[in-house]
Design an enzyme around this catalytic site. Sequence first.
Site, mmCIF file in Angstrom:
data_model
loop_
_atom_site.group_PDB
_atom_site.id
_atom_site.type_symbol
_atom_site.label_atom_id
_atom_site.label_comp_id
_atom_site.label_asym_id
_atom_site.label_seq_id
_atom_site.Cartn_x
_atom_site.Cartn_y
_atom_site.Cartn_z
ATOM 1 N N ASP A 258 37.804 81.081 34.231
ATOM 2 C CA ASP A 258 38.984 80.604 34.790
ATOM 3 C C ASP A 258 39.841 81.649 35.409
ATOM 4 O OD1 ASP A 258 40.319 77.635 35.397
ATOM 5 O OD2 ASP A 258 42.011 79.320 34.939
ATOM 6 N N ASN A 266 48.859 81.689 44.628
ATOM 7 C CA ASN A 266 49.092 80.735 45.930
ATOM 8 C C ASN A 266 50.407 80.838 46.195
ATOM 9 O OD1 ASN A 266 46.268 79.964 46.356
ATOM 10 N ND2 ASN A 266 46.550 78.431 44.737
ATOM 11 N N HIS A 271 47.994 79.934 50.443
ATOM 12 C CA HIS A 271 46.810 79.371 49.891
ATOM 13 C C HIS A 271 45.634 80.218 50.585
ATOM 14 C CE1 HIS A 271 48.294 75.710 47.599
ATOM 15 N NE2 HIS A 271 49.108 76.049 48.371
ATOM 16 N N ASP A 275 42.329 81.584 48.661
ATOM 17 C CA ASP A 275 41.016 81.365 49.072
ATOM 18 C C ASP A 275 40.120 82.757 49.189
ATOM 19 O OD1 ASP A 275 41.496 78.507 49.238
ATOM 20 O OD2 ASP A 275 41.790 78.764 51.611
ATOM 21 N N GLU A 301 39.820 76.607 40.298
ATOM 22 C CA GLU A 301 39.596 78.054 40.014
ATOM 23 C C GLU A 301 38.403 78.272 38.892
ATOM 24 O OE1 GLU A 301 43.444 77.273 38.176
ATOM 25 O OE2 GLU A 301 42.622 76.489 39.963
#
Length: 393
Positions: A258, A266, A271, A275, A301
């Site tokens: 994770d 973010n 965002h 990505d 994630e």
Amino acid sequence: MPIDMPTMLVSILVVALSMGAAVLASGWRIPHRDGLNFWGQGLLLLSAGFILFALSVRLHNPWLIWLGNVLLAASYASVLMALSRFHAHACPLWLTAGPILLVALFSLVFLHQGEWRVIMVEVVLLWQWCAVAASVLRCQSGPLERGRWLLLLGAVLMGLVYAVRIVAQWLDWGQMEHLWPPHMAQVAPHLLSLSGLVFLTLGYVLMTKERADAEFRRSARLDALTGIPNRSAFLDTFQHVLAQAARGDWPVALLMADIDKFKNVNDTYGHLAGDAVLRAVAQRLQAGLRAQDTLGRYGGEEFLVLLPDTPVSGARTLAQHLRQSVEQMVVSWEGKKITVTISVGISGQIPAGAQDAQALIDRADQAMYAAKHAGRNRVEVADALPPPVSTPA
């Protein structure tokens, strides 16, 4: 029953024209990589050639035959170009323009010597269909076998058309340079060419459809953002590996990774930057795995890594390597450099049927949150871990 050659030529013309229009319509606004535009253009060129051949029967004009032969060679060159585009291969100029120039030259030199014109021109056309067959055989299509073999059958039939005509002319089985009166050595090749056209076009359209279907099935099992298996595809693979491991009595390990404080990425960079980080982490993780390992995106994630035939000790070593690799990674975004870390949880067992995939995932998840609770950017192994008091991001 007498066979009228002009009628037969018109029949071939109608079939070629109809299929050409249908192929062009079906390929409208479809990416040119499928080559449907070249295939449709080839059929239309073939139609134009047969119009000229039909007119030459009525008008007795050798120049119509000359132009018809050139259009025929151009049509077959377009078939080769379509195949090259479909398989993303370069098509040499000598395989496309070369035969057209040779046919134009031979038809001109032997314009009034029908016997030699037939032999010389149709040797070139036979060579073109041999090149088509070789192209089909050379390109291994995998799941596209049905269309590929239909296409090969059509190419063989078209090559047989010209082989029969060359032999017939050489042995003087009727006047092959004339279309009237009809001779069986004329009729048989034209019937073969009609069948060949149908097999060729059906095979090519089937190849494009099968490739589109295969890509759709593949995309349905991949995560759209990272390009790795999605949750559903990963779990299918996981169950299959567990069943194999139970039969072979070999260990299986699972990693859950994770991204630490991903929400901050973010919030700080946007965002789209998040990505980009997800894609970069997926690539780093994938690059550090063996061929038999499977990486999947579990959600958000979180990533899962399946390690067949791997004890927990080996999984811990690999997890540390992956953690360090991500820690050293730098993602450039709009002039800024973004760095992230991951927390990794490990679960493992020798499958004996008592635990299923979800049980292993839950244990890896518990170990991953223990790693976060212990300070993040760590690796922890599930070994009777108590649930963490909180669940840091």
